[in-house]
Structure formats: structure tokens, C-alpha cells
Write an enzyme that holds these catalytic residues in place. Structure first.
Site, PDB file in Angstrom:
ATOM      1  N   HIS A   1       0.799  -1.216   0.000  1.00 58.66           N
ATOM      2  CA  HIS A   1       0.000   0.000   0.000  1.00 58.66           C
ATOM      3  C   HIS A   1       0.834   1.268   0.000  1.00 58.66           C
ATOM      4  O   HIS A   1       0.328   2.342  -0.293  1.00 58.66           O
ATOM      5  CB  HIS A   1      -0.958   0.016   1.195  1.00 58.66           C
ATOM      6  N   GLY A   2       2.087   1.143   0.353  1.00 63.53           N
ATOM      7  CA  GLY A   2       2.924   2.331   0.323  1.00 63.53           C
ATOM      8  C   GLY A   2       4.249   2.034   0.976  1.00 63.53           C
ATOM      9  O   GLY A   2       4.343   1.197   1.873  1.00 63.53           O
TER      10      GLY A   2
END
Lengths: 478, 498
Positions: free
Chosen positions: A324-325
Site C-alpha cells: 500500500h505504500g
């Protein structure tokens, strides 16, 4: 370009669909789709579109080579290239940053911009190569078809992560009928409404409640925020993140259906889940099934010792977080999920099964809500300030005039938005539709509602998008 | 070993098989769910006609809009309410295309100049209006205020505090932004660019606006560092002009302080009375201060501030002018001795900023007071440019609703000179102001032969030179309280004084 922009809605999409309709055969239509997809990607990344084409080319080549033997070699090569490039673009900054924080080296942190959608199309290509390796699909001999699969603008930059096996047949031959097009349009308008009307508004509210005067959320502004502001802000954020993402998936699925692609669902009312495990079966399903099929099961899944199983889960959730990051807070968020999944596996799951559903829903919402706190604040100091503020440890007032006023200003919006996250309206529509079989009046009213509702959503979304361009210039206007 | 590997392989195959089986089962399940029940079938039959109709109608809707957006003459190019030209179609260059800027600008042009924009913007505001209960609304983000010191600033030399206060500015801004941008790296990346951007953003905003019924108020946040810098600038002006001219300072409270009773004022908006007391208290003997606030408060049942704009009305300016004359030991010209103008339908900055439909109901009337007699005015578009003759009060009846405050002294110009030919005593005054001074300047013209109005935001010359070369004996700094929390504006004043 994003789907929820005027230039996409009223320039790109109509021109694309017009050309698509004018092209009569599927191969010609594929050319149209491919050209428009590359333009779509290049609109945001004029240079990195070459990376997308190059990656599709390599994976097409690797998959094709597998037919001639050395299957494992080509698979490993593909994984190295795909994950290597993903690592460089997405995680090198982060890794250098983290190493630097630990050892004070290196002193220069490279700054590499993340190409749009790289995490999505990379995973699609990887799944293709692995499926070919496993013999689940045949290698596609034509490069343009692999490129179309990877770059199709419906899902290239924000998902869902479509598996090659699911669209293999449809890339070569698609069937469209009135119902498909009609459903596609409806789905697209619903997705647009979710994104523009609900998600964007929630996003503004979530930020305004805890932002500083310059509109940025900082440690100072979060520390100064009152309890109610933080709770409502996180509530609005919880809604925003769901409607934003699921709205985008709806638009992708809708556009697919308009031209005969049937993508699998990506969300299934995650906020009514009865356990964290259930939540992950309903939230971003294309990602969780990806990790299930390509990481969890190859590691041994659950058909092994309990400890090994827990280890497998840990790996999957750390990776899910990291996907997600490139930041530690996302890893923390993944591990947060893991902890509750592990507890459910050990004993809580059985307990929840025996309790009334409402307990499970409340428990899951609480876990998910605090999960979003971890997800939202990348800076751990800000995150900690937010957690303290939520529980009143900052010594601030519980509410202020400003927070109360803002809550009043959204007093109708927030409850309705929350209801939209439940299957309530879908259930009503279904009941109504079933009854329509017996009553002419109900059949007509249902049909009219089904026609008018998407038009209303489209119109309101358009008006609000134009409204968003309003940007008063008040420089030195004192 | 061999055995183990075979076993492993077998296990893997089994797992793959199970994954495939899983998927198969799921597909079957989906198929079953999609399979219609007899009830569904009859419902689907009864509503079958809906699909073609929906496709046709929505296609028509999409197509109609998609055609209209390309009728270029329908695209607006300027927005009065935003006071800006809308985005233009970008010029092509290889560089901007490769960086993606070209496409971004094209998207921006497409949405910014959407046909019928003004209508849709208003409709969009009306839709948001339905999201909850109204009555009171807050637009924008509230700036965190500093505590107002009760004791005056004890600095003696101007230069030393200038540096110390500017140092505080930088530290406060950097600590907040630095934590947001550089999380784990310690001192390896610089955050100067973000800091600069922040300061820019602060200047471009009115800040938070409270809309209450059909009236709006701007929040005021006391910023210690900027207030200290303001004190230094005014003290500096007093020191430099000592012996040449008398320096007066008039701080004008904004409407939230005067028109809202203290009990109804949001606590996040700082106490302007205390802030003025602090700043006045910190000024040296070379500066005379004017208590405009008491004069305004005494009349706060009257129409002293606009409802839809952050400025005061000419009536508000009149009471402040009265206070200024008293501070000089003079008598103000009675209001009845001015020629009165009125222009209705004014929708000012608060309306432009919020587009709050409630405010539209509170549309303002701009009253203007002009001295009778032989009064002429000239203005310069550039600091050293030519003198253009203009009216003191312009008829703005047919002007856009947004621009009606521009009736006063040709709006914001670097230098405006008003000459009252009926006064032959060679008296003159320099008014250093931002736009609050526009409504004020014509009132002075009844008592001075020459009124020089310097807008410190645009005038690029020096104040000392101007005062000496024009032989002026009185200088009045007229600044509204919002200007004293804006480091950009105070910096501009500093440039003028130095």
C-alpha cells in the site's frame, strides 16, 4: 488522468467509445482500446509509458519462452525483473531512508518519482507469468494482447488487479448486449457518484477538521485538535477510503461491462464484515486473492503446522501493508490486521461464530477504524498525537464551536453516506425488482428509478466537479 | 533427499490443485448466484425494456455534454468572483509534454473553463448546502493563534528584534512542516521549498470564515512573530521620520471583533482588543496611536462592516476618521457635509470565497462619502508612472457585483493624490494603507489640501524620500488587524519604511 475528472468523462471516454463503436471487428476494437489505453497512461506519465510497454514486452517474451523449456529459469527471471523494478521505483527511497535513520548512511537519499499504477500493472503481469508457469493458462503468442491486458485503462492505474485467466477469452472475443451495456453504464455512474459526491466530500471534511490554517495536517494541528474533531475526522476518512476505492473499482467494472469485459468484483460491503477475516474477503478482493494465490498458498497456506501457518500469515500481511505504500506505517497497518487475524484463528473466530452477528460487526469496525488511524498518518509522531487525542490524553476540550458547527453542517450527509456503505439500498432495489414481476406499477416505477438514478448521479457529480474547479484568487486582497 | 523433494513437489501440486479447485468452486458459486430464480425471471421480463431505454438516454446525455464542451465560444475566460483569468489552453513545448505538465494544464483548462461554469459552481454550492443544518458554517481552516502577551514588547533597538523575531518565524514554520515531510531521515533532506510554499499559501487565504445567517466574519489569529515585526516597522518609521513628520498608527479591528459580541465570538479567534493593546503598548514615543476600536465599538449597532466582504463600510471608516481627528486635536467634518453615494448589490470577498448561498441574501450596499467643492484626484499605475486623472468616487452601479468596493479612489493603486483646491493652507498628509484605506482616504480630503495615498503593497519607492520631497508633516499608517498577522504584508511595509 483520473476517471473522476471532467476531461475523462466528457472528452476521453466519449471519443474512445465512439471510435470503439465505429471499429466493427474485435481485432480493430482491440487496436482502439490499446491506443487509447496508452494515451491514457501517457497523459499522466509521458515517459514511464515506455516502462509499461517494456515490462509487458519482457513478460510476454518470458512467458512465451517457457513453452520451449527452462520454465523455472524464465519465471525466476521475470520475478527478478518485475519485483526489481518495483523495488527500485517504489521502495528504494524508503529503504535508503530507513537505513539512513539506523546507521546515518547513506547521506544522499535518491529521489525517484513513483510511476502511476506501477503496483497494479506489475501485479497483473506477474500473475500472468506465474499462471503460465503453473500451466493454468497458455502463453499468449501475440504481444499486443498481453500489452492490452496490462495497460487497459479500465484497471491499469487503480485496479482491480485482473487475472489474465479471467479475461483471456474476452480479449479475443467479446459479446455485448443491451443488458451488459446498460448495467455497465449504471455501474459507472454509481462509481462516479461514490467517488465525487461521497468520497471527495468526506475527504474535505476529514482534512478540515484537523488541519492547520494553511490546510496541511501537521503535528501541531493534530495535537491541537479536540476529541470530537478527531473522531469525526477518522469516521469521515473511514468512509472516504472505502468510497474512493470502491467507486473507482465500480467505474472500472462498469466500463468493462459496457464493452463486454466481466471483471471480478473487488469490494463486497466490507464494513458489514463480522470478523477481520471476513473483512479481508470483502475489501480489495483482487489484492487479497493475489496474495493468497501467489504467496500464502505457495508458502504452505494453512495446511501445515499452526506456527508455520501463523508465519505464512505474517509474511502475507507484512507484504500487504508494504504494497500500500513504502512507509513503516503501512507495514504497521498490515501487522495490525495480522494480529487480529491470528487471534481469530487461535480462538476468537470460534467465539464470534457463536455470538450474535452484531458483536462481530462492532468488533470488526473497531479494528478497521483504528487500522485506518495507522494507515492515515505516515508520521509516527502525528499518529501518536492522533491516538492520544482520540482518547482525550492531549488535555484538549472534547469539542469546540468549530467542530460542532462542522458536524452540524454535515448532519445529513454523514449518516446517509454511512448507510450507502451497507447493502441496504441494494436490498431495497432487489425486493422492489422481485415484486415488479407481479405488479405492473412496480415494474414501471422500478424501471424509471433505474433510469433516472444514474442520470442524477452523473449530473450531480458533474456539477460538483465543476464546483471543485472554483478557486478564488485572494492574493493581497486585504 | 530425493524422496523429500518428490514429496514436496507432490504437496505443491496438491496445493496448486486446491487453488484451482477453490477458484472453480467460487466460479460455480457465482454462476449459481447469477442464475435467476423464477421470480427474478418474471421480474426481469417485466422490466426488460428498461435496459435499451437507459442506454439510449444516458448515451444521449453523455453525448450532448461531450459535444457542448467543444463549442469553444461557450467557454468562459475570466471569473469575476474569483478575480482571476481562467486557465488558458496550454502552449505546446517538448519539455512540458515530457514532464506531463502539458497534459495537466490541458485537463485544467478543460475543467476550469467548462461551459456554463458560473451556474454549475453556484449549483454545486447549493448542493453542499443541503448536506446538513445551516445557520452557522465555517469555511476554510482555522489558523492556530499564538498567545497575546500581556506586557508590551520591551525591545529598544529595532534592528536586533527584527532578526530575533524573524528567527522565530522560521523555527515555528519549519518544525511543523519538517515533521510532516521528513519522517525518518535526520537532516539529510532540506525542506525549504515546502516552507516557502506554506508561507505563500497563508498569504493567499482569507483564513477561516464564519458565516452566520446572512453575515460572514473572518477569523483573526494573533501571530506573535508577525505582530512583533509590525511593531518594529512602525517604530522604525517613527524613528526615521522624527523631526520631519509626525507618525500616527491606526489599527483597525475586523468585523468579527466589532460586530460580534464577545460572548458569541468563537474562542479560536484571538482577542483583537488585547492584540491592539499589546502592539500599541510596544510602540515608542515617536509614534502616536489612534484608538479606532473604541470609536467603532461605540457604534456597533450601525452598518460599519460589509456582510459579504472583509472590508469596513465608509461609515465605519468615518468613525475611525473622527477618532484620528480627535487624536490630532482637530474636529472632524460632519458626515452631513459630504456628498453621499450608494451602490447596491455588492457581493464581496466572503461570498466569493465561500459561495455560501445564505450570504447572497445579505448582499451589501456600498455607501461612499465624497467632499463637496473643487476636489480632484490623480493616480499612478506604476510607482514612477504618469499621473492619470480619475474620480474620487466612481459610479459602479453597472459593475460586477464582486467589484463594487472599487468605487473608492480608483481601487488599489500604488499612489493616489487627492487635491482639495478649496483648502489653500498647503496642509498635506501621507496615508499608508492596504485596501481598508480606500474608503477612508476621501474623508481626509475635506481637511487637507493634499492627501497622498501610498499602497505599500504596490508602491516601490521609499517612504522617507516621499515625505521629504513632498514636504509632508503627517504620516498615518492605517492597517487592519488581518494585515498584522500576514508576514508577507508586514514585509512589504518594512520595504517601504527602510
Amino acid at each position: 488522468m483520473v476517471f473522476s475528472s471532467l476531461v475523462f468523462l466528457y472528452a476521453f471516454l466519449p471519443i474512445c467509445l465512439l471510435c470503439y463503436t465505429l471499429a466493427k471487428t474485435t481485432p480493430a476494437r482491440n487496436v482502439v482500446l490499446l491506443v487509447f489505453s496508452l494515451v491514457f497512461y501517457a497523459w499522466g506519465e509521458p515517459i514511464y509509458v515506455l516502462l509499461l510497454v517494456g515490462m509487458a514486452f519482457f513478460d510476454w517474451l518470458f512467458a512465451l519462452q517457457m513453452r520451449k523449456g527452462h520454465r523455472r529459469l524464465w519465471l525466476v527471471l521475470s520475478c527478478i525483473v518485475n519485483l526489481g523494478i518495483l523495488a527500485v521505483f517504489k521502495y528504494l527511497n524508503f529503504a535508503a531512508d530507513s537505513v539512513c535513520a539506523l546507521f546515518g548512511m547513506p547521506s544522499v537519499i535518491p529521489s525517484i518519482a513513483l510511476p502511476i499504477g506501477i503496483s497494479f500493472y506489475k501485479f497483473q503481469l506477474l500473475s500472468y507469468v506465474i499462471d503460465v508457469y503453473r500451466g493454468e493458462v497458455l502463453a499468449q503468442p501475440r504481444f499486443d494482447k498481453v500489452l492490452l491486458y496490462a495497460s487497459l485503462f479500465h484497471q491499469c492505474i487503480a485496479g482491480p488487479i485482473v487475472r489474465y485467466a479471467h479475461v483471456e477469452a474476452e480479449i479475443s472475443e467479446r459479446r455485448v448486449d443491451w443488458e451488459g451495456v446498460s448495467e455497465g453504464i449504471r455501474r459507472f455512474c454509481v462509481g462516479l457518484g461514490k467517488k465525487v459526491i461521497i468520497a471527495n466530500t468526506c475527504g474535505q471534511l476529514a482534512d478540515t477538521l484537523i488541519a492547520a490554517g494553511n490546510g496541511n495536517i501537521t503535528l501541531a494541528s493534530v495535537t491541537a485538535a479536540d476529541g470530537a474533531a478527531l473522531w469525526v475526522s477518522m469516521f469521515a476518512y473511514t468512509l472516504q477510503i472505502y468510497f474512493d476505492f470502491s467507486g473507482y473499482s465500480d467505474m472500472a467494472i462498469g466500463m468493462g461491462r459496457m464493452i463486454g469485459f466481466r471483471y471480478l468484483e473487488n469490494f463486497n460491503y466490507p464494513y458489514i464484515a463480522r470478523s477481520v477475516k471476513d473483512f479481508w474477503r470483502r475489501w480489495h478482493m483482487s489484492l487479497s486473492t493475489f496474495f493468497r494465490d501467489y504467496v500464502y498458498i505457495p508458502l504452505g497456506g494453512s495446511r501445515c503446522s499452526l506456527w508455520r501457518n501463523l508465519f505464512n500469515m505474517l509474511v502475507v500481511w507484512a507484504l500487504t501493508g508494504l504494497w500500500h505504500g513504502a512507509s513503516w506505517n503501512f507495514v504497521l497497518w498490515g501487522l495490525w490486521s495480522f494480529v487480529f487475524l491470528a487471534i481469530e484463528k487461535l480462538f476468537l473466530g470460534k467465539l464470534l461464530d457463536r455470538l450474535p452477528a452484531v458483536f462481530g460487526v462492532i468488533y470488526t469496525l473497531a479494528v478497521v477504524f483504528f487500522g485506518w488511524v495507522l494507515f492515515r498518518f505516515q508520521d509516527f509522531n502525528v499518529m501518536w498525537a492522533a491516538v492520544q487525542g482520540l482518547f482525550g490524553f492531549t488535555g484538549n476540550y472534547w469539542t469546540t464551536f468549530e467542530t460542532t458547527t462542522l458536524i452540524k453542517n454535515y448532519a445529513f450527509f454523514l449518516p446517509v453516506a454511512a448507510l450507502c456503505a451497507t447493502p441496504l439500498f441494494k436490498a431495497i432495489s432487489r425486493r422492489w425488482h422481485v415484486a415488479a414481476g407481479r405488479s405492473r406499477v412496480l415494474a414501471v416505477t422500478w424501471s424509471v428509478a433505474q433510469i433516472v438514478w444514474p442520470m442524477v448521479l452523473l449530473a450531480v457529480s458533474t456539477v460538483m466537479l465543476v464546483g471543485d474547479s472554483y478557486n478564488p484568487f485572494l492574493y493581497f486582497q486585504f | 533427499m530425493k524422496h523429500a523433494r518428490r514429496w514436496k513437489k507432490g504437496k505443491k501440486q496438491k496445493l496448486q490443485l486446491s487453488a484451482r479447485l477453490d477458484r472453480q468452486l467460487k466460479a460455480n458459486e457465482e454462476k449459481r448466484a447469477a442464475e435467476p430464480t423464477p421470480e427474478d425471471a418474471s421480474a426481469a421480463k417485466a422490466t426488460k425494456w428498461m435496459h435499451p431505454v437507459r442506454v439510449v438516454l444516458l448515451t444521449l446525455l453523455f453525448a450532448a455534454v461531450s459535444v457542448v464542451v467543444w463549442i469553444l465560444p461557450l467557454r468562459p475566460t475570466h471569473s469575476d468572483f474569483e478575480q482571476r483569468d481562467l486557465a488558458a489552453f496550454p502552449a505546446w513545448s517538448m519539455e512540458t509534454m515530457l514532464s506531463g505538465e502539458y497534459f495537466d494544464d490541458m485537463s485544467l483548462w478543460f475543467s476550469d473553463t467548462f461551459p456554463g461554469r458560473e451556474t454549475w459552481v453556484n449549483l454545486s454550492a447549493a448542493i453542499r448546502h443541503c448536506f446538513g443544518l445551516r445557520g452557522e458554517t465555517i469555511h476554510g481552516n482555522i489558523q492556530q493563534a499564538d498567545t497575546i502577551p500581556s506586557a508590551p514588547s520591551t525591545t529598544t533597538t529595532a534592528s536586533s528584534t527584527t532578526t530575533s523575531s524573524s528567527a522565530t518565524t522560521t523555527t515555528t514554520t519549519t518544525t511543523t512542516t519538517a515533521t510532516a515531510t521528513t519522517t525518518t531521515s535526520t537532516g539529510t533532506t532540506t525542506t525549504t521549498t515546502t516552507v516557502d510554499k506554506d508561507i505563500q499559501n497563508q498569504n493567499q487565504n482569507l483564513g477561516a470564515i464564519l458565516v452566520r445567517g446572512d453575515m460572514a466574519f473572518e477569523y483573526y489569529a494573533f501571530v506573535r512573530s508577525t505582530a512583533d515585526k509590525y511593531i518594529n516597522v512602525i517604530n522604525d518609521a517613527g524613528n526615521r521620520l522624527k523631526g520631519t513628520a509626525t507618525v500616527y498608527d491606526m489599527l483597525v479591528p475586523t468585523s468579527i471583533d466589532v460586530m460580534l459580541p464577545a460572548s458569541e465570538r468563537p474562542s479560536a479567534s484571538s482577542d483583537q482588543g488585547a492584540a491592539i493593546a499589546y502592539m500599541y503598548g510596544s510602540m515608542n514615543g515617536n509614534v502616536k496611536t489612534v484608538d479606532a476600536r473604541s470609536a467603532l465599538l461605540a457604534h456597533n449597532k450601525e452598518y460599519l462592516y460589509f456582510h459579504t466582504d472583509h472590508h469596513w463600510t465608509a461609515l465605519g471608516a468615518y468613525y475611525a476618521y473622527d477618532a484620528f481627528m480627535q487624536a490630532q486635536g482637530k474636529t472632524a467634518t460632519p458626515l452631513a457635509d459630504y456628498k453621499q453615494h450608494a451602490f447596491d448589490g455588492f457581493l464581496g470577498s466572503f461570498y466569493a470565497d465561500t459561495k455560501d448561498t445564505d450570504l447572497k441574501l445579505g448582499a451589501d450596499t456600498v455607501y461612499a462619502y465624497e467632499p463637496f467643492g473643487n476636489v480632484t484626484m490623480t493616480y499612478r499605475k506604476d510607482t514612477n508612472g504618469a499621473e492619470n486623472p480619475y474620480k474620487v468616487i466612481t459610479d459602479v452601479t453597472n459593475w460586477s457585483a464582486r467589484y463594487k468596493y472599487n468605487t473608492f479612489i480608483a481601487g488599489d493603486q500604488p499612489l493616489v493624490t487627492i487635491t482639495n483646491h478649496d483648502i489653500k493652507d498647503n496642509s498635506s498628509i501621507v496615508l499608508v494603507k492596504e485596501s481598508f484605506g480606500n474608503a477612508f482616504a476621501p474623508l481626509l480630503a475635506s481637511q487637507y489640501h493634499k492627501v497622498y495615498v501610498l499602497d505599500y503593497r504596490y508602491y516601490t519607492g521609499g517612504l522617507q524620500d516621499f515625505v521629504k520631497s513632498h514636504n509632508v508633516s503627517t504620516v498615518l499608517f492605517l492597517n487592519n488587524m488581518s494585515a498584522t498577522r500576514n508576514s508577507y504584508l508586514v514585509g512589504k511595509m518594512d520595504d517601504l519604511v527602510r
